[in-house]
Design a protein around this motif. Structure first.
Motif, PDB file in Angstrom:
ATOM      1  N   ASN A 162       0.873  -1.312   0.119  1.00 31.55           N
ATOM      2  CA  ASN A 162      -0.121  -0.090  -0.099  1.00 31.55           C
ATOM      3  C   ASN A 162       1.115   1.505  -0.095  1.00 31.55           C
ATOM      4  OD1 ASN A 162      -2.270  -1.763   0.210  1.00 31.55           O
ATOM      5  ND2 ASN A 162      -2.236  -1.868   1.983  1.00 31.55           N
ATOM      6  N   ILE A 163       1.802   1.078   0.594  1.00 33.40           N
ATOM      7  CA  ILE A 163       3.752   2.627   0.689  1.00 33.40           C
ATOM      8  C   ILE A 163       4.038   1.828   0.340  1.00 33.40           C
ATOM      9  CG2 ILE A 163       3.271   4.707   1.896  1.00 33.40           C
ATOM     10  CD1 ILE A 163       2.035   3.794   3.908  1.00 33.40           C
ATOM     11  N   LYS A 164       4.797   2.316  -0.482  1.00 32.41           N
ATOM     12  CA  LYS A 164       6.570   1.784  -0.505  1.00 32.41           C
ATOM     13  C   LYS A 164       7.028   2.763  -0.228  1.00 32.41           C
ATOM     14  CE  LYS A 164       6.819  -0.463  -4.519  1.00 32.41           C
ATOM     15  NZ  LYS A 164       5.464  -1.233  -5.245  1.00 32.41           N
ATOM     16  N   PHE A 165       8.379   2.527   0.785  1.00 30.22           N
ATOM     17  CA  PHE A 165       9.628   2.498   2.065  1.00 30.22           C
ATOM     18  C   PHE A 165      10.660   2.668   1.365  1.00 30.22           C
ATOM     19  CE2 PHE A 165       5.559   2.194   4.372  1.00 30.22           C
ATOM     20  CZ  PHE A 165       5.533   3.282   4.837  1.00 30.22           C
ATOM     21  N   ILE A 166      11.011   3.656   0.680  1.00 32.56           N
ATOM     22  CA  ILE A 166      12.213   2.643   0.149  1.00 32.56           C
ATOM     23  C   ILE A 166      13.868   3.589   0.944  1.00 32.56           C
ATOM     24  CG2 ILE A 166      13.730   4.247  -2.032  1.00 32.56           C
ATOM     25  CD1 ILE A 166      11.367   2.251  -3.122  1.00 32.56           C
ATOM     26  N   SER A 167      15.261   3.735   1.071  1.00 34.48           N
ATOM     27  CA  SER A 167      16.456   3.910   1.616  1.00 34.48           C
ATOM     28  C   SER A 167      16.999   4.613   1.667  1.00 34.48           C
ATOM     29  CB  SER A 167      16.839   3.509   3.120  1.00 34.48           C
ATOM     30  OG  SER A 167      17.308   3.565   3.518  1.00 34.48           O
ATOM     31  N   ILE A 168      17.355   6.048   1.143  1.00 27.83           N
ATOM     32  CA  ILE A 168      18.041   6.414   0.163  1.00 27.83           C
ATOM     33  C   ILE A 168      19.374   6.865   0.614  1.00 27.83           C
ATOM     34  CG2 ILE A 168      18.440   8.954  -1.362  1.00 27.83           C
ATOM     35  CD1 ILE A 168      15.644   7.343  -2.561  1.00 27.83           C
ATOM     36  N   HIS A 169      20.364   6.596   0.240  1.00 26.58           N
ATOM     37  CA  HIS A 169      21.886   7.732  -0.152  1.00 26.58           C
ATOM     38  C   HIS A 169      22.231   8.109  -0.881  1.00 26.58           C
ATOM     39  CE1 HIS A 169      25.898   8.605   0.538  1.00 26.58           C
ATOM     40  NE2 HIS A 169      26.155   8.273   0.183  1.00 26.58           N
ATOM     41  N   PRO A 170      22.327   9.975  -0.480  1.00 23.29           N
ATOM     42  CA  PRO A 170      22.019  11.193  -1.641  1.00 23.29           C
ATOM     43  C   PRO A 170      23.437  11.051  -2.042  1.00 23.29           C
ATOM     44  CG  PRO A 170      21.871  11.650   0.726  1.00 23.29           C
ATOM     45  CD  PRO A 170      21.920  10.473   0.661  1.00 23.29           C
ATOM     46  N   GLY A 171      24.288  10.236  -1.426  1.00 23.34           N
ATOM     47  CA  GLY A 171      25.697  10.462  -2.191  1.00 23.34           C
ATOM     48  C   GLY A 171      26.691  11.750  -0.707  1.00 23.34           C
ATOM     49  N   LYS A 172      27.846  11.680  -1.173  1.00 21.38           N
ATOM     50  CA  LYS A 172      28.215  12.656  -0.151  1.00 21.38           C
ATOM     51  C   LYS A 172      28.363  14.397   0.049  1.00 21.38           C
ATOM     52  CE  LYS A 172      31.922   9.999  -1.464  1.00 21.38           C
ATOM     53  NZ  LYS A 172      33.091   9.076  -1.771  1.00 21.38           N
ATOM     54  N   MET A 173      27.362  14.719   0.384  1.00 17.99           N
ATOM     55  CA  MET A 173      27.202  16.269  -0.064  1.00 17.99           C
ATOM     56  C   MET A 173      27.818  17.134   0.356  1.00 17.99           C
ATOM     57  SD  MET A 173      22.657  15.940  -0.604  1.00 17.99           S
ATOM     58  CE  MET A 173      22.920  14.913   0.558  1.00 17.99           C
ATOM     59  N   LYS A 174      28.098  18.096  -0.332  1.00 19.40           N
ATOM     60  CA  LYS A 174      28.754  19.250   0.259  1.00 19.40           C
ATOM     61  C   LYS A 174      27.649  20.110   1.030  1.00 19.40           C
ATOM     62  CE  LYS A 174      32.432  19.687  -3.590  1.00 19.40           C
ATOM     63  NZ  LYS A 174      32.589  20.619  -4.726  1.00 19.40           N
ATOM     64  N   THR A 175      27.202  20.300   2.878  1.00 20.56           N
ATOM     65  CA  THR A 175      26.572  20.300   3.204  1.00 20.56           C
ATOM     66  C   THR A 175      27.132  20.453   4.956  1.00 20.56           C
ATOM     67  OG1 THR A 175      25.337  18.648   4.069  1.00 20.56           O
ATOM     68  CG2 THR A 175      24.418  19.681   1.630  1.00 20.56           C
ATOM     69  N   ASP A 176      26.281  21.245   5.363  1.00 17.14           N
ATOM     70  CA  ASP A 176      26.812  21.011   6.878  1.00 17.14           C
ATOM     71  C   ASP A 176      27.374  20.149   7.915  1.00 17.14           C
ATOM     72  OD1 ASP A 176      25.744  24.486   5.477  1.00 17.14           O
ATOM     73  OD2 ASP A 176      24.388  24.484   7.316  1.00 17.14           O
ATOM     74  N   ILE A 177      26.455  19.070   7.424  1.00 21.12           N
ATOM     75  CA  ILE A 177      26.956  17.991   7.965  1.00 21.12           C
ATOM     76  C   ILE A 177      27.771  17.246   7.324  1.00 21.12           C
ATOM     77  CG2 ILE A 177      24.990  17.619   9.956  1.00 21.12           C
ATOM     78  CD1 ILE A 177      23.886  16.042   7.476  1.00 21.12           C
ATOM     79  N   ALA A 178      28.555  17.430   5.882  1.00 24.89           N
ATOM     80  CA  ALA A 178      28.922  16.697   5.183  1.00 24.89           C
ATOM     81  C   ALA A 178      30.547  16.135   5.702  1.00 24.89           C
ATOM     82  CB  ALA A 178      29.695  18.174   4.053  1.00 24.89           C
ATOM     83  N   GLN A 179      30.607  14.866   5.375  1.00 25.89           N
ATOM     84  CA  GLN A 179      32.361  14.350   5.950  1.00 25.89           C
ATOM     85  C   GLN A 179      32.989  15.109   5.039  1.00 25.89           C
ATOM     86  OE1 GLN A 179      32.507  11.724   8.194  1.00 25.89           O
ATOM     87  NE2 GLN A 179      30.518  12.267   8.759  1.00 25.89           N
ATOM     88  N   ILE A 180      34.348  14.144   4.782  1.00 26.67           N
ATOM     89  CA  ILE A 180      35.846  15.281   5.000  1.00 26.67           C
ATOM     90  C   ILE A 180      35.711  14.677   3.301  1.00 26.67           C
ATOM     91  CG2 ILE A 180      37.063  13.207   5.223  1.00 26.67           C
ATOM     92  CD1 ILE A 180      38.743  16.344   6.014  1.00 26.67           C
ATOM     93  N   ASP A 181      35.068  13.319   3.027  1.00 29.09           N
ATOM     94  CA  ASP A 181      35.502  13.394   1.291  1.00 29.09           C
ATOM     95  C   ASP A 181      34.317  13.811   0.464  1.00 29.09           C
ATOM     96  OD1 ASP A 181      34.050  11.334   2.409  1.00 29.09           O
ATOM     97  OD2 ASP A 181      34.766   9.899   1.480  1.00 29.09           O
ATOM     98  N   ALA A 182      33.345  14.750   1.306  1.00 27.26           N
ATOM     99  CA  ALA A 182      31.783  15.378   0.219  1.00 27.26           C
ATOM    100  C   ALA A 182      31.931  15.556  -1.153  1.00 27.26           C
ATOM    101  CB  ALA A 182      31.162  16.233   0.845  1.00 27.26           C
ATOM    102  N   ASP A 183      31.445  15.592  -1.998  1.00 34.52           N
ATOM    103  CA  ASP A 183      32.383  15.444  -3.492  1.00 34.52           C
ATOM    104  C   ASP A 183      31.201  15.281  -4.406  1.00 34.52           C
ATOM    105  OD1 ASP A 183      30.755  13.241  -3.563  1.00 34.52           O
ATOM    106  OD2 ASP A 183      32.286  11.874  -4.762  1.00 34.52           O
ATOM    107  N   ILE A 184      29.942  16.283  -3.812  1.00 34.94           N
ATOM    108  CA  ILE A 184      29.045  16.558  -4.871  1.00 34.94           C
ATOM    109  C   ILE A 184      27.824  17.794  -4.311  1.00 34.94           C
ATOM    110  CG2 ILE A 184      27.189  15.242  -3.793  1.00 34.94           C
ATOM    111  CD1 ILE A 184      25.686  14.062  -6.210  1.00 34.94           C
TER     112      ILE A 184
END
Ligand SMILES: NC(=O)c1ccc[n+]([C@@H]2O[C@H](COP(=O)([O-])OP(=O)(O)OC[C@H]3O[C@@H](n4cnc5c(N)ncnc54)[C@H](OP(=O)(O)O)[C@@H]3O)[C@@H](O)[C@H]2O)c1
Length: 234
Positions: A178-200
């Motif tokens: 009835n409802i689909k639940f999907i888990s997503i990894h958005p990539g290593k984004m350059k945002t406030d909680i970025a990891q050191i290897d952020a590249d998108i």
């Protein structure tokens, strides 16, 4: 054809902000959830008719009724659970239980609260979908195989994202087809909680999310989907 109503959490900055703007510009009616009162005031008068905001702190149970009141009886075709915070401590001597509680409260219970708030609205839509923004760092398979041995990531973030994945699986079991639940990894984004290897840039990820949604080929994979790339095992 009328486009679906969409709810996006954490639209104050980062990926959430990009998603909010993009879905609005594509003609969806979008409800953006944010907790920052000043930013909510700022946004209110600038939004087009199809952009709406809901002021709610998703770390609190009262957000459930706030969201319900704002959405009313309308169908909701897409819920994007994006809101999240980063953790700090990666050594047991340094970490306080409060940090783990705080991250669990938003990454896992924040999702729990939004789904509780709008499940009836989701069930009214044709092919409702819930996208949970997870992370490669929530993968127990990758943690145990040592993929991330070279980067320091907080206990709290990894625990909270892994817990969110179990919630995703519980929700799949309850709502079956009835409802689909999907888990997503958005990539290593350059945002406030970025990891050191952020590249998108988050703008690029937002476009990928829109495309993924509009393709309508959702499959509840056995893991976290990295858009355009692979499925990362739970
Ligand atoms: N950046 C990455 O590389 C990366 C990688 C994997 C997964 N992710 C996940 O992707 C999602 C978006 O990340 P991002 O990088 O865009 O993060 P971000 O730039 O730090 O933005 C997080 C957003 O969540 C909001 N938020 C946090 N707690 C909230 C609460 N209690 N109630 C309402 N809103 C709240 C924040 O609002 P405030 O301004 O009020 O704090 C902010 O708008 C997160 O779930 C994150 O874990 C990110």
């Amino acid at each position: 054809m009328k486009k679906e109503n969409v709810i996006i959490t954490g639209i104050n900055r980062g990926l959430g902000k990009e998603l909010f703007q993009l879905f609005i510009s594509e003609g969806y009616t979008v409800y953006g959830i944010l907790r920052n009162t000043l930013e909510a005031e700022n946004l209110k008068d600038k939004l087009p008719k199809n952009g709406k905001i809901i002021l709610a702190d998703l770390s609190l149970d009262e957000s459930i009724t706030t969201i319900q009141k704002a959405i009313g009886e309308q169908p909701v075709g897409l819920l994007i659970n994006n809101a999240g915070i980063g953790g700090l401590s990666y050594l047991i001597e340094e970490i306080e239980s409060n940090e783990i509680n705080k991250l669990f409260n938003i990454h896992c219970l924040g999702v729990f609260r939004t789904v509780k708030a709008v499940k009836a609205n989701l069930l009214k839509a044709k092919e409702p979908i819930v996208l949970n923004l997870n992370s490669r760092l929530g993968s127990m398979t990758r943690q145990s195989s040592g993929t991330y041995n070279d980067i320091t990531v907080s206990y709290s973030y990894r625990i909270a994202k892994a817990a969110q994945n179990m919630l995703t699986l519980c929700l799949r079991k309850e709502f079956k087809e009835n409802i689909k639940f999907i888990s997503i990894h958005p990539g290593k984004m350059k945002t406030d909680i970025a990891q050191i290897d952020a590249d998108i840039e988050p703008k690029v990820t937002a476009k990928k999310v829109l495309k993924y949604f509009e393709n309508k080929t959702f499959k509840e994979e056995n893991g976290i989907i990295e858009l355009d790339k692979q499925v990362i095992e739970w």
